[in-house]
Enzyme design. Structure first.
Site, mmCIF file in Angstrom:
data_model
loop_
_atom_site.group_PDB
_atom_site.id
_atom_site.type_symbol
_atom_site.label_atom_id
_atom_site.label_comp_id
_atom_site.label_asym_id
_atom_site.label_seq_id
_atom_site.Cartn_x
_atom_site.Cartn_y
_atom_site.Cartn_z
ATOM 1 N N ASP A 114 9.500 -4.935 6.097
ATOM 2 C CA ASP A 114 9.538 -4.511 7.499
ATOM 3 C C ASP A 114 8.458 -3.480 7.808
ATOM 4 O O ASP A 114 7.930 -3.453 8.916
ATOM 5 C CB ASP A 114 10.926 -3.944 7.807
ATOM 6 C CG ASP A 114 11.978 -5.030 7.660
ATOM 7 O OD1 ASP A 114 11.808 -6.076 8.289
ATOM 8 O OD2 ASP A 114 12.937 -4.844 6.892
ATOM 9 N N GLY A 115 8.126 -2.654 6.817
ATOM 10 C CA GLY A 115 7.102 -1.623 7.033
ATOM 11 C C GLY A 115 5.754 -2.257 7.315
ATOM 12 O O GLY A 115 5.042 -1.869 8.250
ATOM 13 N N SER A 116 5.395 -3.269 6.532
ATOM 14 C CA SER A 116 4.101 -3.942 6.730
ATOM 15 C C SER A 116 4.072 -4.638 8.081
ATOM 16 O O SER A 116 3.048 -4.622 8.788
ATOM 17 C CB SER A 116 3.859 -4.972 5.631
ATOM 18 O OG SER A 116 3.917 -4.367 4.376
ATOM 19 N N LEU A 117 5.175 -5.246 8.433
ATOM 20 C CA LEU A 117 5.261 -5.971 9.708
ATOM 21 C C LEU A 117 5.083 -5.002 10.877
ATOM 22 O O LEU A 117 4.332 -5.247 11.819
ATOM 23 C CB LEU A 117 6.651 -6.616 9.760
ATOM 24 C CG LEU A 117 6.829 -7.878 10.568
ATOM 25 C CD1 LEU A 117 5.863 -8.963 10.126
ATOM 26 C CD2 LEU A 117 8.265 -8.378 10.432
ATOM 27 N N SER A 118 5.778 -3.879 10.768
ATOM 28 C CA SER A 118 5.749 -2.883 11.823
ATOM 29 C C SER A 118 4.345 -2.301 12.011
ATOM 30 O O SER A 118 3.862 -2.128 13.126
ATOM 31 C CB SER A 118 6.747 -1.782 11.468
ATOM 32 O OG SER A 118 6.857 -0.859 12.487
ATOM 33 N N GLU A 124 9.680 3.237 7.661
ATOM 34 C CA GLU A 124 8.544 4.059 7.221
ATOM 35 C C GLU A 124 8.761 5.473 7.722
ATOM 36 O O GLU A 124 8.928 5.663 8.933
ATOM 37 C CB GLU A 124 7.247 3.525 7.839
ATOM 38 C CG GLU A 124 6.924 2.093 7.500
ATOM 39 C CD GLU A 124 6.347 1.971 6.112
ATOM 40 O OE1 GLU A 124 5.305 2.595 5.856
ATOM 41 O OE2 GLU A 124 6.958 1.281 5.282
HETATM 42 N N1 LIG Z 1 -1.196 -1.373 7.559
HETATM 43 C C1 LIG Z 1 -0.781 -0.566 6.578
HETATM 44 N N2 LIG Z 1 -1.388 0.611 6.319
HETATM 45 C C2 LIG Z 1 -0.980 1.429 5.337
HETATM 46 N N3 LIG Z 1 0.085 1.169 4.526
HETATM 47 C C3 LIG Z 1 0.741 0.022 4.725
HETATM 48 C C4 LIG Z 1 0.344 -0.910 5.756
HETATM 49 N N4 LIG Z 1 1.194 -1.961 5.712
HETATM 50 C C5 LIG Z 1 2.076 -1.687 4.714
HETATM 51 N N5 LIG Z 1 1.815 -0.520 4.110
HETATM 52 C C6 LIG Z 1 2.579 0.116 3.003
HETATM 53 O O1 LIG Z 1 2.981 -0.842 2.004
HETATM 54 C C7 LIG Z 1 4.207 -0.449 1.364
HETATM 55 C C8 LIG Z 1 5.148 -1.635 1.231
HETATM 56 O O2 LIG Z 1 5.861 -1.783 2.430
HETATM 57 P P1 LIG Z 1 6.851 -2.908 2.902
HETATM 58 O O3 LIG Z 1 7.740 -2.327 3.930
HETATM 59 O O4 LIG Z 1 6.104 -4.107 3.293
HETATM 60 O O5 LIG Z 1 7.694 -3.309 1.629
HETATM 61 P P2 LIG Z 1 9.126 -2.851 1.162
HETATM 62 O O6 LIG Z 1 9.199 -1.363 1.307
HETATM 63 O O7 LIG Z 1 9.362 -3.446 -0.175
HETATM 64 O O8 LIG Z 1 10.062 -3.637 2.206
HETATM 65 P P3 LIG Z 1 11.301 -3.399 3.189
HETATM 66 O O9 LIG Z 1 10.739 -2.613 4.338
HETATM 67 O O10 LIG Z 1 11.749 -4.774 3.586
HETATM 68 O O11 LIG Z 1 12.341 -2.650 2.425
HETATM 69 C C9 LIG Z 1 4.765 0.687 2.216
HETATM 70 O O12 LIG Z 1 4.598 1.911 1.536
HETATM 71 C C10 LIG Z 1 3.923 0.648 3.482
HETATM 72 O O13 LIG Z 1 3.785 1.903 4.073
#
Ligand SMILES: Nc1ncnc2c1ncn2[C@@H]1O[C@H](COP(=O)(O)OP(=O)(O)OP(=O)(O)O)[C@@H](O)[C@H]1O
EC number: 2.7.-.-
Length: 297
Positions: A69-73, A274
């Protein structure tokens, strides 16, 4: 339709698999379906760079984020500005948004589903200049996530992460004092939990949070009734069981906009999982149907 699949190498599922095996699998599935796809692996700030680049490419119609969800957001800002369609390959830990729209959690099944998915308009929440698909929270919840993620980054288990999160909340227990303004009037609150969701939440399975719909054009506002640790524990237990609409430890409201003026100038806030410190005041609103999203047919 040409798609760009930008895979976050730091997302939960990718960390547990070989990234090269994952990209090979994806190209095999999409190749067999005649889906023209650029598959890009990135991490950290490079995720943002790759999303921006794909958003500028006139041949790309849809940006698929492989991550949580963090990457999506974080991709929202660029995708919205480009007018392109967003898709999700659920490779995160919780994958709230993917579950919300019914994407299969299995990699190959999700790839097949994306190839045949349809574009659907969805609401986007906004706090100041940040967009969100799920929710933003103040108080104990961002403290919980921050402590949990420190352990998760060191490859701690789900349970170890949850325990670290709880101990973080206990160590830094803090009340959010704020003035809320909305179309309905003003109120002063003191609470350990304040959540603003993209549309109203309904009761879900344990550990999940589902919205009633993604096109209702409203924000859900949830305020913990108690300021004490016992009340917070009761609220947290009900939330962990997936009880949102029926959570008696929360006041609930529905509105189009909300202003939050916190006593603390730069409180901790979690936006779609995040955590960051953000300077107030906070203006929340909802952008009805602003996002074109790929959802299963
Ligand atoms: N555009 C971006 N810029 C900087 N950091 C990013 C970006 N997109 C994702 N990240 C970082 O990548 C890491 C992985 O995030 P992501 O939320 O995709 O996975 P997760 O934490 O395993 O999933 P979930 O949110 O489903 O629990 C996070 O620390 C996030 O802040």
């Amino acid at each position: 339709m040409r798609i760009a699949a930008i895979i976050n190498a730091r997302a939960g599922t990718v960390l547990r698999m070989s990234p090269s095996a994952m990209t090979e699998r994806l190209s095999a599935v999409w190749g067999s379906l005649g889906q023209d796809a650029a598959i890009i692996l990135a991490e950290g700030k490079d995720m943002g760079r790759m999303v921006r680049k794909a958003c500028r490419d006139p041949d790309i119609r849809a940006i698929i984020i492989g991550g949580g969800d963090g990457s999506l957001s974080r991709a929202l800002e660029h995708v919205l500005a480009s007018g392109k369609t967003l898709g999700v390959l659920p490779l995160g830990t919780m994958n709230y948004m993917a579950r919300q729209i019914g994407m299969p959690l299995d990699l190959a099944q999700a790839a097949v589903t994306l190839a045949g998915a349809v574009q659907t308009p969805m609401d986007v929440g906004r706090v100041n200049d940040r967009y969100f698909l799920i929710r933003a929270c103040f108080g104990a919840f961002p403290e919980f996530i921050q402590s949990r993620d420190r352990v998760r980054r060191k490859e701690g288990s789900f349970l170890e992460g949850a325990l670290a999160g709880l101990s973080g909340v206990a160590r830094r227990y803090r009340i959010v004092e704020a003035e809320l303004s909305s179309p309905g009037g003003r109120a002063r609150i003191a609470t350990s939990f304040l959540m603003i969701s993209n549309n109203l939440c309904r009761d879900s399975d344990p550990f999940l949070l589902e919205r009633e719909r993604m096109d209702g054009g409203t924000l859900g506002v949830y305020v913990g009734r108690s300021t004490g640790p016992v009340g917070l524990m009761e609220l947290g237990l009900q939330a962990a069981m997936g009880r949102w609409a029926s959570n008696e430890a929360l006041f609930q409201g529905e509105m189009h906009w909300l202003e939050v003026q916190t006593e603390q100038r730069k409180p901790l806030i979690s936006i779609d999982g995040e955590v960051e410190k953000m300077e107030g005041p906070f203006r929340f609103d909802i952008l009805p149907g602003a996002l074109s999203m790929l959802v299963p047919k």
